[in-house]
Structure formats: C-alpha cells, structure tokens
Design a protein around this motif. Structure first.
Motif, PDB file in Angstrom:
ATOM      1  N   GLY A   1     -11.780  -2.262   6.284  1.00 42.22           N
ATOM      2  CA  GLY A   1     -11.987  -0.689   5.974  1.00 42.22           C
ATOM      3  C   GLY A   1     -13.488  -0.872   5.236  1.00 42.22           C
ATOM      4  O   GLY A   1     -13.800   0.256   4.676  1.00 42.22           O
TER       5      GLY A   1
ATOM      6  N   VAL B   1       2.346   7.363   8.081  1.00 41.93           N
ATOM      7  CA  VAL B   1       0.954   6.648   7.929  1.00 41.93           C
ATOM      8  C   VAL B   1       1.260   5.393   6.970  1.00 41.93           C
ATOM      9  O   VAL B   1       1.944   5.460   6.054  1.00 41.93           O
TER      10      VAL B   1
ATOM     11  N   ARG C   1      -3.140  -2.349   2.360  1.00 47.15           N
ATOM     12  CA  ARG C   1      -4.041  -3.183   1.296  1.00 47.15           C
ATOM     13  C   ARG C   1      -4.045  -4.496   1.717  1.00 47.15           C
ATOM     14  O   ARG C   1      -5.176  -5.317   1.334  1.00 47.15           O
TER      15      ARG C   1
ATOM     16  N   GLY D   1       0.857  -1.141  -0.069  1.00 44.72           N
ATOM     17  CA  GLY D   1       0.162   0.081   0.036  1.00 44.72           C
ATOM     18  C   GLY D   1       0.817   1.416   0.209  1.00 44.72           C
ATOM     19  O   GLY D   1       1.746   1.465  -0.601  1.00 44.72           O
TER      20      GLY D   1
ATOM     21  N   GLY E   1      -0.973   3.266   4.540  1.00 51.27           N
ATOM     22  CA  GLY E   1      -2.353   2.753   3.942  1.00 51.27           C
ATOM     23  C   GLY E   1      -2.171   1.403   3.591  1.00 51.27           C
ATOM     24  O   GLY E   1      -1.759   0.932   2.447  1.00 51.27           O
TER      25      GLY E   1
ATOM     26  N   GLU F   1      -4.347  11.254   3.260  1.00 55.51           N
ATOM     27  CA  GLU F   1      -4.216   9.919   3.737  1.00 55.51           C
ATOM     28  C   GLU F   1      -4.839   9.626   4.994  1.00 55.51           C
ATOM     29  O   GLU F   1      -5.480   8.813   5.361  1.00 55.51           O
TER      30      GLU F   1
ATOM     31  N   THR G   1      -4.067   3.088   8.130  1.00 57.14           N
ATOM     32  CA  THR G   1      -5.339   3.349   7.545  1.00 57.14           C
ATOM     33  C   THR G   1      -5.847   1.991   6.748  1.00 57.14           C
ATOM     34  O   THR G   1      -4.984   1.298   5.852  1.00 57.14           O
ATOM     35  N   THR G   2      -7.205   1.636   6.758  1.00 55.07           N
ATOM     36  CA  THR G   2      -7.594   0.385   6.440  1.00 55.07           C
ATOM     37  C   THR G   2      -8.718   0.522   5.058  1.00 55.07           C
ATOM     38  O   THR G   2      -9.053  -0.374   4.813  1.00 55.07           O
ATOM     39  N   ARG G   3      -8.888   1.866   4.770  1.00 54.18           N
ATOM     40  CA  ARG G   3     -10.052   1.906   3.810  1.00 54.18           C
ATOM     41  C   ARG G   3      -9.764   1.135   2.389  1.00 54.18           C
ATOM     42  O   ARG G   3     -10.928   0.795   1.599  1.00 54.18           O
ATOM     43  N   ARG G   4      -8.450   0.650   2.128  1.00 51.51           N
ATOM     44  CA  ARG G   4      -8.168  -0.055   0.901  1.00 51.51           C
ATOM     45  C   ARG G   4      -8.746  -1.546   1.156  1.00 51.51           C
ATOM     46  O   ARG G   4      -8.889  -2.244   0.183  1.00 51.51           O
TER      47      ARG G   4
END
Length: 457
Positions: free
Chosen positions: A111, A47, A51, A19, A49, A32, A90-93
């Motif tokens: 996410g 950070v 995947r 990610g 991000g 992000e 961050t886990t949105r992916r």
C-alpha cells in the motif's frame, strides 16, 4: 456465485484478520472501499483492510471457500468500474518502506505510495524510477510497467524490480524472482493483475540526487509554434532527456492559481539527467521556440520530481483514455490542433503526449511482460471532472479526436494507459500478441479458477 455468507462465518474471518473486516451494509464499508476516482463507488460483499500477509491469506481462503472473486486496491488511482460483489482487499495499511543502502534495494509494501519511497531513498543519496505522481501506489503502478519522468533514461519501473512476495490463489505466500518462480516474476512485471496479491516488492534504486527539470508554460497564441518545435526537437535529444507536452485547459475557478486561471496553455514537462549547464543547452531550442509565460525549469533534488508534472493529489471524479503513438510529425500536430486546439470546444482538461522511446524501447527487449515498449509516444486525454459527462459526452469527444489522428496511433499500448477496458480486443492491445498469450497461460497456471478477476469477462 457462492452461497450466502453467514454471520458466524464473518465472525470467523474477523477473528483471523488483524485488520478490518466489513460486510455489505456495515458502517464504514464505503469509506474503506473508497478510491481516488470518486466517480467509482465500490460495494463488494466483503472488504478486508489488510495489515499483514496473513490477513491477505485469510481473505483469499475465505473467498475461495465461498467461490467469491477477489479484488485488490491500494490507492484506487486505477479504478474505472465499480466492484459490486466478491472480496475487496485494501492494502493501504501495508505502507512500510525500508531501504538497504548498501544493496541499493527498497522493500516496498503493497500500500505504499511513491512519495514515501522517494523520501526514504533520498536519505541515502538514491532514487527510485518513479512515476509522475508521488501520490500513486508504487506496487500497482509498477505491476503495469511504469513510465515516469525518467523513462527515456532508465526505462520502465518494472525493469528495476528484483523480487515480489505474493499471496497466490491456492493460499500460499511465495517469492517470485528471476530464480524462484521465474514465470510468475516475468508476468508480474507488466502483467498488472490476475496473478496473485503482491505483499511487497524489492526495487533496485539508482544513485541520483538531482536532475535539471521542471516545466515551461506557453500561452494560447504560442501553443502551435511551441508544439511544432517540440515534435522536431524530441527527435534530436539524447536518451538523458525525458519530456512531454500537455494541452491544458484551466477552469476559471479559485482553486486554480491566478496566473493560470481560465487559460488554455501548453505545458512542456522536462527532465535531464546530467549537468545543469548541459541540460540548459539542450533545452535552449524550446526556450527559443516561443516565449514562455512561466519558466519553472532548473536544478532540482530528486525529491521534487513529482513537481515536474504536478499531478493532482486530491481525490475526485476522473475519466481518461490513453493509447500509444507511432512516430509523430508536423502533420500530426496539424491534425491534433484541428480538433483539440485553440477555439475548439472539447471537454478535456488535459491532453498529454509523452516522449518515451530510448530506455523504454530498450525495455521491450528484456524478459518481462511489459507492453508498449515499442511505441515511442503515449497520448492520454483527461476529461473534465463532471460524472454526468462520463458515459456519453467524453467517449464521443475522445472518439472525435482519435478519428483525426488515426494514422499515428500504434496497435500496441500499455495497460496503465488504457483506462477503462471495455472489450477483450482492447485488453489484448496492452501487450504484444506473444506476451498476451504467455500471460494467459501464466494466469491459468497460478489461478486456474480465476479467483483474482482481471480483464473483461
């Protein structure tokens, strides 16, 4: 504090992450790290991000080596304080959702938002026990317990979890179920944070395609009659009914629909699981209590459950304070309206009371860490979205309202309703005393060095 991070070490982390990896000062870090509550601006050291689960493992290993705390964010609906150091994952992916219709199990990525779960489940005639907003992250919501529009019938969302995949502080990927690591499984269902990073969760779905639900809106002159009627009515409704009321102050701006603009109204939110004719019969006392200027209740597919509360789906500055209530009565209505009713200058766009009890109360007897199941009502105050009021005006105004309803405030609440946690005592109130003690023991066992920072320091 750990030692400074070198460029070579950052390069090594980037090489091990599929990610995104951003360090403080990098272009794109603010975007992000952005959360749904835009009043909160995160500025961590790094950070990641993520995947994949491997990305999470790499980030946790890196943080451990540098003695940095680890934070996790999907949508950022629960962000109440800025992150100023450490590693933010961050886990949105990781938003995948799959449904095994035969087993009635949804596997939900870290996410994923509720909307995706609802939509995929509906294809097979199923629905999750979701929250009031389909825009909220499903995992983070469930980790706190989860009280949605079907709570009286089906209990907390956490009751329906059948397993988690979790990255632990010591750099392992483990399964937590009733049979595998049952202590961790117990804690994750309601313990919220400080235990590990959930990669995905397995959630049992229910065979439900429609509810009789929606909302009634009562204008200012009829708020008191409707609210008093609701407080009496909820003591008679069956467990198949979940409802709430909200005192709403709509600002006179173009973004608000013309028929609501500038109004002070009471919004009854209603969901009945069963035949529409029976739902209409049960609702009749509320329709007769006072004239509603909007009646939006009828048969609806479960894909539209989010419309019952119609929570905002656009990011913006947010302030709220929540608690739970013991049994409420006519005197409670008098006390609340004397401080937050018509003609009162209070800086809240919404004050909502949810009737839970029933299924949620039964949840208190289950073996999970969920707090708040013993209190039959919740109360949440949502402030006007003006950050300049967040530090003093809104806290003072909420204190004023709370001081008038003290006899009805329960000692225990639920972590998802607390908002910003300012003290250890407030934090502890989110669970029964024995559950809070067991949670502390479980957190210490799984994260002895407190890599996953959670709760007041």
């Amino acid at each position: 504090m750990g030692r400074p991070i070198t460029l070579d070490e950052l390069a090594e982390l980037r090489a091990g992450v599929s990610g995104v990896v951003l360090a403080r000062g990098d272009s794109g870090l603010a975007e992000e790290a952005a959360c749904f509550n835009t009043a909160i601006v995160h500025d961590p050291d790094v950070v990641v991000g993520a995947r994949t689960a491997d990305d999470m493992l790499a980030a946790v290993t890196f943080a451990s080596q540098h003695r940095l705390p680890v934070f996790v964010q999907a949508t950022g609906h629960g962000a109440f304080a800025p992150i100023t150091d450490g590693v933010l994952i961050t886990t949105r992916r990781m938003s995948g959702v799959s449904v095994d219709g035969a087993r009635r199990i949804a596997t939900i990525g870290a996410g994923a938002r509720w909307g995706a779960v609802v939509e995929r489940a509906a294809r097979q005639g199923l629905t999750p026990i979701t929250g009031s907003s389909t825009n909220v992250g499903a995992v983070g919501y469930t980790l706190g317990g989860g009280l949605g529009p079907l709570a009286r019938t089906y209990g907390f969302t956490a009751d329906w979890v059948r397993g988690f995949s979790v990255v632990t502080a010591d750099g392992r990927l483990v399964r937590a179920t009733a049979d595998e690591h049952p202590d961790l499984f117990w804690a994750l269902r309601g313990g919220k944070g400080g235990l590990g990073i959930v990669v995905d969760m397995d959630l049992e779905l229910i065979p439900l395609t429609h509810v009789y639900g929606g909302g009634l809106f009562f204008d200012t002159d009829h708020i008191e009659d409707a609210l008093r009627a609701w407080v009496e009515w909820v003591h008679e409704v069956p467990d198949t009914v979940t409802s709430s009321v909200a005192l709403l102050r709509f600002p006179p701006i173009d973004e608000v629909p013309e028929n609501l603009r500038g109004r002070f109204a009471l919004h009854l939110r209603f969901a009945f699981v069963g035949d529409s004719a029976e739902g209409e019969r049960i609702l009749q006392p509320m329709r007769a209590a006072a004239p509603a200027f909007l009646d939006l209740i009828g048969d609806m597919p479960t894909t539209e459950i989010g419309s019952i509360h119609d929570d905002p789906d656009q990011a913006g500055p947010a302030w709220d304070r929540g608690m739970q209530l013991a049994d409420i009565d006519d005197d409670f209505v008098t006390a609340l309206l004397s401080r937050a009713g018509a003609g009162k200058d209070v800086p809240f766009i919404a004050i909502e009371i949810r009737h839970i009890g029933a299924g949620a109360t039964r949840s208190a007897a289950l073996d999970s860490a969920v707090g708040g199941g013993a209190a039959p009502f919740t109360l949440v105050m949502i402030g006007v979205p003006l950050p300049e009021l967040f530090d003093t005006v809104l806290p003072q105004s909420s204190d004023y309202i709370v001081s008038g309803i003290l006899p009805w405030i329960a000692e225990e609440t639920n972590i998802n309703f607390l908002g910003h946690v300012a003290s250890t005592q407030q934090f502890a109130s989110a669970w029964p005393a024995d559950a809070f003690s067991r949670l502390n023991e479980t957190r210490s066992a799984w994260d002895p060095d407190r890599i996953f920072v959670y709760g007041p320091s």
